[in-house]
Every structure is written in structure tokens, then in C-alpha cells.
Design an enzyme around this catalytic site. Sequence first.
Site, short mmCIF file in Angstrom:
data_model
loop_
_atom_site.label_atom_id
_atom_site.label_comp_id
_atom_site.label_asym_id
_atom_site.label_seq_id
_atom_site.Cartn_x
_atom_site.Cartn_y
_atom_site.Cartn_z
N SER A 80 0.80 -1.22 0.00
CA SER A 80 0.00 0.00 0.00
C SER A 80 0.83 1.27 0.00
CB SER A 80 -0.92 0.00 1.22
OG SER A 80 -0.19 -0.21 2.41
N HIS A 121 -0.80 5.64 6.90
CA HIS A 121 -0.28 5.65 5.54
C HIS A 121 0.05 7.08 5.12
CE1 HIS A 121 -2.02 1.59 5.35
NE2 HIS A 121 -1.19 1.39 4.35
#
Length: 268
Positions: A43, A250
Amino acid sequence: MKLSRFAAFASSLLLGSVLALTGAGAAQAAESAALDYVALGDSYSSGVGAGSYDSASGDCKRSTKAYPRLWANANAPSSFAFTACSGAVTTDVTTKQLAPLSSATDLVSLTVGGNDAGFADVMTTCVLQSESTCVNRVNQAKAYVDSTLPARLDATYNAIRAKAPAARVVVLGYPRFYQLNGGCVAGLSETERAAINGASDHLNAALAKRAADHGFAFAGVVPAFTGHEICSSSSWLHSVNWLNIGESYHPTANGQSGGYLPTFRNAA
């Protein structure tokens, strides 16, 4: 007469400089245009957290703001394949992402290893459970990085090299998540934050060693993210987001463009 000669000399210097710079720019453009580039990984490479996801990528959540896409847009390689996928572990890279690689591939980027080490479970444990439980889970992840991850990385790197024997492979690391003694007034303790940062450093060290042993470049993003961690005044990382839990921890779009992109560009 002296002024005319000086002016002529200065003009010739300026013209020469312009031609040299133009030639260098043209050479760099031509070099990039001749590249076949493949972006692999998890990711952090697909761009989760950056938004603007390509609907065709489905659950892989490949973002138009992810560093591989940004690099390709800026350099216009002759071919670009983007197979990085949210949630990928090392075996996903080898079994699902390597199809675009070939003997013609010139450049490969990769982030992988965080999911193998149980990154998501570590963060869930630390957010929801006690400090001691958090630290214990972090230590379990570090033990995995020492005992099991190296062989998984070896298998992945060997598979990449077998399919793309001439490629420059750039393995990118992971940021430290927290600025210690920063502006956060709630959430994890400083002990937990320090333990998580230490685990990131531990993982990056393992990635760097395995990359070097395979002749790959390792590009650490910690310097680029310094001053932009969670608890800083200008974070490039999402903290826990209960409304969109998958984007927690993230990089934001700024983290991709300001952190990962220049780090990759300098290593590519």
C-alpha cells in the site's frame, strides 16, 4: 571595442551554457523515455492514503498521487506497469505482480515487508490495548523480522532478478510514524510511540541489508519524513482514522509527493 569584445565573450558563454543545459535536459529526457519501469509492492507504493484511486484497480487502491505514477508522469518512460497492491505481502508480489517484468525492464520500485511483519496488527494492538501489550506485540514483530522475513525477502528479490536480470531495482523503506515529544495530546504513550518508531528502524535495517546482498538499491524515506511524522505540525502521515481505517498510518498525498517521490527519484 573592449565593451563589444566583452559582450561577445559573455554572449558566447551564455549561449554555450544554454546549449549545454539544453543538451543535458534532452539527454535526460531521452534516457527516461527509453526506460521500461515496473512498480511493485504494498500500500505504500499503491498510494493508500493519498486518495484519487483508480477505480479499475479495485481493492489494490492504486492512486494517481502515488509516487510511481508521479514519477512516470514526470519522466514519460517508454512503458510503465503499476501492479503494487494494498495489503500485499512478499508472496503476493511474487505470485501476482511480476507479470510485467522481462529482460527489457530497466527500472523496478518496491515496498514490501511491513505486512509480512504484521504492521496492521501491531498498530491495532497498540491503539486498543495496554502499553505493555503494545510493546510486547512490537517485540514479536521485530523477532519476525529477524527470524522469518529475510528468507521471504530473498525469495521475492530472487524472483524479481530472475524475471528482470538487467533492471535497476530500488527498494524503498518505511517512515518513522511519530515525532516524539511532539504536539499530540492524546492517543498512544511516548513509550508506545518510541517502540513503534524503533520497529520501523528495525524493519528498514533488514530491508537495507537484504537489498544490498542482492545488489539492489535501498532508499530510506526517514530523512524525507523527518519533521512530517504524526504529532508534528505538518504531518505527511494519517493517524488512526476510524472513518476510513484502511488509510490509517499511511502517507498522505503530500507524503507521496514530498517524501517518497524525491527519495525514489534520487535513487532511480
